[in-house]
Design a protein around this motif. Structure first.
Motif, PDB file in Angstrom:
ATOM      1  N   THR A   1      81.338  -1.451  18.425  1.00 31.30           N
ATOM      2  CA  THR A   1      81.076  -2.547  17.477  1.00 31.30           C
ATOM      3  C   THR A   1      80.008  -3.499  18.012  1.00 31.30           C
ATOM      4  OG1 THR A   1      83.050  -3.597  18.370  1.00 31.30           O
ATOM      5  CG2 THR A   1      83.267  -2.566  16.219  1.00 31.30           C
ATOM      6  N   SER A   2      80.102  -3.844  19.293  1.00 29.32           N
ATOM      7  CA  SER A   2      79.134  -4.811  19.825  1.00 29.32           C
ATOM      8  C   SER A   2      77.721  -4.201  19.869  1.00 29.32           C
ATOM      9  CB  SER A   2      79.554  -5.293  21.214  1.00 29.32           C
ATOM     10  OG  SER A   2      79.403  -4.264  22.148  1.00 29.32           O
TER      11      SER A   2
ATOM     12  N   GLU B   1      76.511  -1.787  17.946  1.00 28.90           N
ATOM     13  CA  GLU B   1      75.981  -1.619  16.602  1.00 28.90           C
ATOM     14  C   GLU B   1      75.457  -2.940  16.060  1.00 28.90           C
ATOM     15  OE1 GLU B   1      78.658  -0.117  13.614  1.00 28.90           O
ATOM     16  OE2 GLU B   1      77.288   1.538  13.198  1.00 28.90           O
ATOM     17  N   LYS B   2      76.217  -3.982  16.356  1.00 30.34           N
ATOM     18  CA  LYS B   2      75.783  -5.308  15.927  1.00 30.34           C
ATOM     19  C   LYS B   2      74.405  -5.635  16.511  1.00 30.34           C
ATOM     20  CE  LYS B   2      78.098  -9.665  16.042  1.00 30.34           C
ATOM     21  NZ  LYS B   2      79.276 -10.244  16.707  1.00 30.34           N
ATOM     22  N   GLN B   3      74.301  -5.367  17.810  1.00 30.70           N
ATOM     23  CA  GLN B   3      73.050  -5.639  18.511  1.00 30.70           C
ATOM     24  C   GLN B   3      71.916  -4.782  17.943  1.00 30.70           C
ATOM     25  OE1 GLN B   3      73.494  -4.993  22.670  1.00 30.70           O
ATOM     26  NE2 GLN B   3      72.199  -6.698  23.236  1.00 30.70           N
TER      27      GLN B   3
ATOM     28  N   TRP C   1      71.538  -3.405  14.957  1.00 26.07           N
ATOM     29  CA  TRP C   1      71.068  -3.764  13.615  1.00 26.07           C
ATOM     30  C   TRP C   1      70.628  -5.213  13.525  1.00 26.07           C
ATOM     31  CZ3 TRP C   1      69.807   0.272  11.125  1.00 26.07           C
ATOM     32  CH2 TRP C   1      70.556   1.466  11.257  1.00 26.07           C
ATOM     33  N   SER C   2      70.612  -5.903  14.625  1.00 25.67           N
ATOM     34  CA  SER C   2      70.200  -7.313  14.575  1.00 25.67           C
ATOM     35  C   SER C   2      68.676  -7.437  14.514  1.00 25.67           C
ATOM     36  CB  SER C   2      70.748  -8.064  15.786  1.00 25.67           C
ATOM     37  OG  SER C   2      70.119  -7.588  16.954  1.00 25.67           O
ATOM     38  N   GLY C   3      67.976  -6.307  14.527  1.00 25.27           N
ATOM     39  CA  GLY C   3      66.526  -6.338  14.422  1.00 25.27           C
ATOM     40  C   GLY C   3      65.831  -6.412  15.765  1.00 25.27           C
ATOM     41  N   ILE C   4      66.538  -6.157  16.788  1.00 21.89           N
ATOM     42  CA  ILE C   4      65.979  -6.198  18.137  1.00 21.89           C
ATOM     43  C   ILE C   4      65.025  -5.013  18.337  1.00 21.89           C
ATOM     44  CG2 ILE C   4      67.810  -4.812  19.198  1.00 21.89           C
ATOM     45  CD1 ILE C   4      67.715  -6.712  21.582  1.00 21.89           C
TER      46      ILE C   4
END
Lengths: 278, 228
Positions: B54-55, B57-59, B61-64
């Protein structure tokens, strides 16, 4: 890192199992006590009735070994003691009576002596009077002697009565002993039949059937007749088979012949086994 | 309660059991201990994998920037786990192939997809590690316990043949002792069954998450390759 992967889980697992084991060992009785509370315990108090051992005591003298020898010995002793006590009581009574008689005799003797002394002192006084007195004395003595005799007679009578009572009691004991004997032997017969009985699946508690068993004095079964059916033919048949299979009740040959004639020549047998299904 | 009733405790039964039954009990207890250890290990591992997923995937898709994400992973000392492993192996292959001179775009895509497949297979292996053991404990230990019970009952009936007066009391301890073996077998098997079902379902769910991610990631890489 890869090797230590399992160390912590293993520790947790082992601790869990040990905790469980301890809980089981310590608290195992918890379940039981809880269960026991639901069922209040009933106590049945049994007191030994005095008549029964007395009754069994005498006939056991010629009975088989499987009746308890020690018990028999005890009973014998008990009976002996009772007899002894009775005898002692009799002796005591006799002694008392004798003593009373002796005392009165002593008294009379003393009186006589005194009187003689008086006579001697009053020798001068009228001889006729003295003679009269003597006569009175003699009469008195005679009366006393008669009294004594009477007492003795009474004592003897008493003794005889007691003897009769004792005999009566003994007879009673013998009779009840017969009863107890019959009971114990019929119990034995019942046991033997139950041992040889192959129960049919339809047998249920409460089924009772009655037979008349004709026996010889050596215990040999001559004839078995069904007198009262239980209502279940298979049950009756199996019971009859069981009796026939026993063939000879070896214990019966120890029964005194008079008792045998009275109770076992034609023995009424009630077959009522208790350990059946509901 | 009279004290005599306490004599028939579990402990006495276990101590007085025959050798075979004791052996069965011992092996079942060991199986139970090991399976519980595996259960705890799996619980922690799968929870960690899920959190990491989860962490990350969040990172992601955050656009990084993907290069930055990759470098971030390089800076970390720890060994990469789960999802990050897939990303890293895919991205590494991608950059390496692109740096080569005459590589055409299809070959690049194929190479990085293969790398990700390998990483996926490794992750799957890690997720489902130990589950076969739990499965075999779950299926075998009732039988082992039953064997102990049958053996114990057999013994108690054999010893019964020498006794003339047969009562329930002469058979009861032997049968109770034998039944303990089945109890322990079930005690080992039930958690193992539950754990096996739970862990395999969770591993399946995580694997499908990983696969989705791998597809998405390869779509992004595909866009990059063909946008040139």
């Amino acid at each position: 890192m890869d090797q230590n992967r399992f160390s912590i889980p293993m520790m947790i697992s082992v601790l869990l199992h040990i905790a469980l084991l301890i809980a089981f060992l310590v608290n195992w009785n918890f379940f039981k006590t809880k269960k026991n509370e639901d069922y209040p315990q009933h106590f049945v108090m049994a007191t030994l009735v005095d008549l029964k051992p007395k009754a069994i005591a005498k006939p056991q003298q010629n009975k088989e070994q499987n009746l308890d020898a020690k018990n028999f010995e005890d009973l014998k002793n008990l009976k002996k003691q009772q007899e002894q006590k009775k005898k002692e009581a009799e002796a005591l009574e006799q002694k008392k009576k004798d003593q009373a008689a002796k005392e009165s005799a002593d008294k009379a003797e003393k009186l006589k002596q005194q009187k003689q002394k008086e006579e001697q002192a009053k020798a001068a006084k009228a001889k006729a009077e003295a003679e009269k007195k003597k006569k009175v004395e003699a009469e008195k003595q005679k009366a006393e002697a008669e009294l004594k005799k009477k007492r003795e007679q009474e004592a003897q009578e008493e003794k005889r009565r007691q003897e009769a009572a004792r005999q009566e009691q003994e007879k009673h004991i013998a009779d009840t002993a017969d009863d107890a004997n019959v009971k114990s032997y019929s119990e034995l017969i019942r046991e033997r039949v139950e041992q040889n009985w192959s129960r049919p699946p339809s047998a249920r508690t409460g089924m009772v059937c009655e037979f008349v068993i004709d026996m010889l004095p050596n215990g040999q079964v001559v004839k078995v007749t069904l007198t009262k059916s239980s209502g279940n033919a298979a049950y009756d048949m199996s019971a009859e088979q069981a009796i026939k299979r026993v063939e000879r009740f070896t214990e019966i040959k120890d029964v005194p012949i008079d008792v045998f004639e009275k109770y076992f020549r034609r023995f009424k047998f009630v077959f009522n086994p208790e350990d059946l299904r509901q | 309660m009279p004290a005599t009733e306490n004599t028939l405790s579990i402990w006495h039964l276990v101590v007085n059991a025959s050798f075979v039954v004791q052996l069965v009990m011992l092996s079942l207890i060991i199986a139970s201990v090991i399976s519980w250890a595996m259960i705890f290990q799996r619980v922690t591992y799968q929870r960690r994998a899920k959190e990491a997923f989860t962490s990350f995937e969040k990172q992601f898709w955050s656009g990084i920037d993907l290069n930055q994400l990759y470098r971030q992973g390089n800076g970390r000392n720890e060994y990469a786990e789960g999802i990050e492993n897939i990303f890293r192996s895919g991205f590494k292959e991608f950059t390496r192939l692109r740096q080569q001179a005459g590589a055409d775009s299809d070959a690049v895509m194929e190479g990085c997809q293969r790398a990700m497949r390998v990483a996926l297979a490794r992750e799957e292996e890690k997720l489902e590690e130990n589950l076969p053991f739990l499965a075999s404990v779950a299926s075998v230990s009732p039988y082992v316990g039953l064997f102990g019970t049958v053996w114990g009952i057999m013994q108690s009936f054999l010893s019964l043949s020498n006794v003339h007066q047969t009562t329930l009391a002469t058979v009861a301890p032997g049968i109770a002792e034998a039944l303990i073996a089945t109890a322990i077998g079930l005690f080992a098997a039930i958690p193992a069954v539950l754990a096996y079902n739970k862990f395999s379902a969770r591993a399946e769910a995580l694997m499908s998450n990983y696969r989705t991610f791998a597809e998405e990631f390869s779509a992004i890489l595909h866009r990059q390759v063909h946008s040139k």
